[in-house]
Write an enzyme that holds these catalytic residues in place. Structure first.
Site, short mmCIF file in Angstrom:
data_model
loop_
_atom_site.label_atom_id
_atom_site.label_comp_id
_atom_site.label_asym_id
_atom_site.label_seq_id
_atom_site.Cartn_x
_atom_site.Cartn_y
_atom_site.Cartn_z
N ALA A 1 10.51 2.40 -3.94
CA ALA A 1 11.70 1.37 -4.34
C ALA A 1 11.77 1.52 -5.69
CB ALA A 1 10.97 0.69 -3.59
N HIS B 1 -1.45 -2.15 -10.84
CA HIS B 1 -1.06 -1.39 -9.98
C HIS B 1 -2.74 -0.87 -9.96
CE1 HIS B 1 2.94 -0.99 -11.11
NE2 HIS B 1 2.53 -1.96 -11.75
N PHE C 1 0.64 -1.03 -0.38
CA PHE C 1 0.22 -0.45 -0.30
C PHE C 1 1.02 1.47 -0.89
CE2 PHE C 1 -4.47 -1.81 1.29
CZ PHE C 1 -3.96 -2.68 1.19
N ASP C 2 1.23 1.77 -1.17
CA ASP C 2 2.22 2.49 -1.24
C ASP C 2 2.10 3.87 -1.02
OD1 ASP C 2 3.25 1.82 -4.89
OD2 ASP C 2 4.35 0.98 -2.64
N LEU D 1 3.40 8.28 -0.60
CA LEU D 1 3.57 8.94 -1.17
C LEU D 1 3.93 10.46 -1.83
CD1 LEU D 1 0.11 8.66 -3.54
CD2 LEU D 1 2.12 6.92 -3.46
N TYR E 1 9.85 1.56 -8.88
CA TYR E 1 9.03 2.21 -9.22
C TYR E 1 9.19 3.70 -9.21
CZ TYR E 1 6.77 -1.84 -11.82
OH TYR E 1 6.35 -2.61 -12.85
N GLU E 2 8.84 4.42 -9.90
CA GLU E 2 8.41 5.71 -10.12
C GLU E 2 6.71 5.96 -10.53
OE1 GLU E 2 11.82 5.09 -10.46
OE2 GLU E 2 12.64 6.51 -9.23
N TYR E 3 5.93 6.78 -9.52
CA TYR E 3 5.08 7.45 -10.56
C TYR E 3 4.72 8.69 -10.48
CZ TYR E 3 3.65 2.25 -8.48
OH TYR E 3 4.05 1.14 -8.01
N GLY F 1 -0.53 4.21 2.38
CA GLY F 1 -0.71 4.10 3.45
C GLY F 1 0.21 3.30 3.75
N GLU F 2 1.21 2.26 3.32
CA GLU F 2 2.51 2.10 4.42
C GLU F 2 3.59 2.59 4.05
OE1 GLU F 2 1.68 -2.55 3.63
OE2 GLU F 2 2.82 -1.52 2.31
#
Length: 770
Positions: free
Chosen positions: A476, A546, A393-394, A400, A478-480, A396-397
């Site tokens: 980590a 995703h 959960f990028d 962003l 991945y880029e968003y 919540g965990e």
């Protein structure tokens, strides 16, 4: 399939031409077209005579320094280049010359002339040895070295020809010789390879025939009388658009060339920019024989009054203004008639607040109170350890916002740019600042709209611009990139120099761009995994998904404190055959009000073009319809994991694409505030909706879940090219007309070079740092 009949075969050639052509075929190992012999039709055989041909000029052999014999190519056009004007002229002249009599030649109408694209190996050889950048590696290696032909095969043209006298359509293949195409103008010098009549078809029509049809209909006495009954005396105001008849009954069979015109009436004869389509003339049936150009059916079936002249029907020239179009005051942004405020949180990253539109005398019209991406889930599809545990959960965990990085190190923003810093606390209580974290810029977005009047030749085109607010984070590997695009909206009567254009389409687009590096697994020597893709020796990338959750606290035309919104689902329905659908072509949009939370758990359905409209229950537009904005899904999916998958205990919100709730200040995150290691089942959105609160008139919050399935490719390694996903918020009855009609044309100072390439001056980048 339409049946075809061979009407002419290969033409007689001079011996030298035959020898040259045979040599080319021998060099290329090309087989002559094999067609079943079909008897010629007597009617056409007498109409076609052999076409004159000219032998190819002898080639001059040259030798390279390495001793390879190279022949100068017989043409300067690449095999895939579009036909030049000279080549088209040659093709037309060749076919016209094949007519046996002047009457036959005069009756030919050339519908289409296009290049016959060559086989792929011809293209490869051309790229390898005949045209730069010369790529011999395109061809397979052969023993003894490459065999290079002396020249490329001649280019060919395919022509669709309509014979007005016989009402026949034919297809011609003409071989071209570019050496001769630019000389001896006016005389054909191609070679007809084949021609055939295609029976039971009608080719497309053209603007010339449209104009003839309009004149014929306007001159038809019953039509003129029908116009007088509707109060139309000046036929110069009347527009007759000849629509092809289509096929509905046997009466529309292609044995006749038919058109069924639609009628419209302008209000001003001296206004070339008037939108005449704003006043349709209904109730008149006209059938025109386009071959003989006569009206064969006419019926004044129903007298329908002309619609009143709509004051918003026209598009106007407007003004073009230079410079950046946005104004900034702290975190407040004003652009065109949009205004909003920028925020940033460690968990969500970019937040857009108080989105509103300034609408003249109506004042400020809110659209949304708060827009953000509140969660991300990335579940992997490999059951093996450790990949089954990859369901991060990028937001919540990890956060962003905390994983955002400075755009000093790389940004895709161009043009006029404004950067914003982001501040947040670290674990020790210190304050950390990410400089240039959020990018605001205005950019060109291609064509906005275009229309050309086929009668006058006048054309209008407008370009679109949009304002983009974005940030990029690295979680980590991945880029968003998260983007909110605002498209221009109405700016009538604006005089400020800060406004560059006037009116556009007023939509909001949410977009996520995915890039970075794949999360990999290791393989034993010789091992493969069906749950992923082997991308390198000993490495494989598991399949995964995703998912992103956009939380949109809507406020369409709602002032602060008002709760007057509702959500309607729209699906396209096909009308059942019967008296309301005698032609079996009918379909319509069906609306359903989502009255409660449980009813509002919805999924996308592309088969019915499903979308949702947020409407204000107490505000209407000029037609009496409720004002609104609609959510238009993009590509989407649902979780592919089984219903008992462990990560779905925490991510139950992924089970539907849309959820709707009434606003509650403590309902911010769909998986609950603390999804990390959360043992509770369904905490968050899936639990809140069990209250089944009313949505018929409420302060509604949309939770849109959208995802993408990633089956890794070798091309995704070592760094994945950007993939895009998103959705649109589009005005639906929010404006009284298209908010894109009075945008002025863009001003471009074109500098034409010697090679006829037009270049546009590049604007300097203006970077403003907060």
């Amino acid at each position: 399939m339409a049946s075809t009949q061979e009407k002419a075969t290969h033409k007689n050639n001079t011996p030298s031409s035959s020898s040259s052509s045979a040599q080319v075929l021998q060099n290329w190992s090309l087989a002559a077209p094999s067609e079943d012999p079909i008897p010629k039709a007597a009617s056409m055989a007498a109409l076609i005579r052999p076409a004159e041909t000219i032998a190819d000029p002898p080639a001059t052999k040259t030798t390279t320094s390495k001793g390879i014999s190279i022949m100068p190519r017989a043409q300067t056009s690449h095999p895939l280049d579009p036909l030049s004007a000279a080549e088209i002229s040659v093709a037309v002249a060749t076919v016209r010359a094949a007519g046996a009599t002047p009457e036959v030649r005069d009756s030919m109408r050339f519908i289409e002339v296009v290049l016959v694209e060559p086989d792929k190996h011809v293209v490869a050889l051309a790229d390898a040895y005949f045209f730069p950048p010369f790529q011999p590696s395109l061809l397979p290696r052969t023993k003894g070295g490459p065999v290079i032909p002396s020249k490329l095969p001649p280019r060919k043209a395919r022509l669709v020809v309509y014979n007005k006298r016989s009402n026949e359509t034919s297809i011609w293949i003409v071989e071209l010789s570019e050496v001769h195409a630019a000389t001896r103008g006016g005389h054909h010098r191609g070679k007809v390879i084949s021609s055939k009549v295609v029976s039971n078809v009608q080719p497309p029509m053209d603007a010339m025939k449209y104009a003839e049809c309009e004149a014929v209909v306007k001159g038809f006495p019953p039509f003129r009388e029908a116009m007088k009954k509707r109060g139309i005396e000046d036929l110069d105001l009347v527009m007759v658009d000849p629509w092809c008849a289509g096929y509905h009954t046997n009466a529309d069979a292609p044995s006749r060339r038919l058109a069924k015109p639609l009628i419209f009436c302008r209000t001003e004869s001296d206004c070339p920019m008037e939108n005449g389509y704003a006043r349709p003339v209904e109730g008149i049936h006209v059938l025109v024989d386009m071959q003989n150009m006569v009206v064969i059916e006419f019926e004044d079936r129903k007298l329908v009054p002309l619609p009143p002249a709509d004051p918003l029907r026209n598009y106007t020239a407007g003004e073009t203004r230079g410079g950046p179009s946005f104004r900034i005051n702290g975190n407040f942004i004003a652009w065109q008639k949009w205004n909003f405020r920028i925020g940033f949180t460690p968990r969500e990253g970019l937040v857009i607040y108080s989105v509103a539109y300034i609408d003249g005398s109506c004042g400020r019209r809110p659209v949304a109170h708060r827009l953000s991406f509140v969660e991300m889930v990335v579940p992997y599809g490999d059951p093996n350890d450790p990949h089954y545990r990859k369901n991060t959960f990028d937001a919540g965990e990890d956060g962003l916002g905390k994983n955002a990085h400075s755009l000093k190190k790389g940004c895709d923003c161009l043009g006029y740019i404004k950067y914003f810093d982001a501040h947040f606390t670290n674990f020790t209580g210190g304050v950390e600042t990410i400089e240039n974290c959020v990018c605001l810029h205005e950019e060109d977005h291609g064509i906005l709209w275009k229309h050309q009047d086929w009668r006058t030749g006048l054309a209008e085109v407008r370009r679109s611009r949009r304002l983009t607010v974005s940030f990029i984070c690295t979680v980590a590997n991945y880029e968003y990139g998260f983007f909110w695009h605002f498209y221009q909206a109405s700016c009538r009567n604006i005089k400020s120099l800060l406004f560059k254009f006037q009116l556009q389409d007023g939509k909001i687009e949410a977009e996520v761009k995915l890039t970075g590096i794949l999360s990999l697994g290791a393989l034993q020597p010789g091992e493969t995994r069906k749950y992923g893709t082997t991308i390198a020796p000993g490495l494989y990338a598991p399949v995964h998904q995703h998912f992103f959750v956009a939380r949109m606290d809507m406020a369409v035309d709602c002032k602060p404190g008002e709760a007057f919104n509702q959500v309607v689902e729209v699906n396209l329905k096909v009308e059942e055959p019967g008296k309301n659908n005698v032609h079996n072509n009918a379909f319509y949009a069906e609306e359903e009000l989502l009255r409660s939370e449980l009813q509002a758990m919805r999924d996308c359905n592309p088969l019915t073009a499903r979308h949702w409209i947020v409407r204000n229950t107490r505000n209407v537009n000029r037609t009496g319809q409720l004002t609104g904005f609609k959510l238009v899904p993009g590509s989407n999916c649902l979780p592919l994991a089984g219903s008992e998958a462990k990560f779905l205990r925490r991510a139950a919100f992924l089970k539907h694409n849309l959820w709707v709730t009434p606003y509650a200040h403590d309902e911010m995150y769909p998986g609950g505030e603390f999804p990390n290691q959360n043992p509770r089942v369904g905490e968050g959105l899936a639990t809140w909706v069990k209250q089944n609160r009313s949505l018929e008139e409420a302060d509604v919050v949309l939770w849109y879940v959208f995802g993408v399935i990633h089956i890794p490719r070798l091309e995704d390694w070592p760094v994945m090219p950007v993939d895009r996903i998103g959705f649109m918020l589009m005005p639906h009855g929010f404006f009284n007309c298209s908010p894109a009609v009075d945008v002025p044309p863009s001003t471009t100072d074109l500098e034409v070079k010697d090679n006829d390439i037009a270049t546009k001056p590049i604007q300097n980048v203006i970077i403003a740092k907060l």
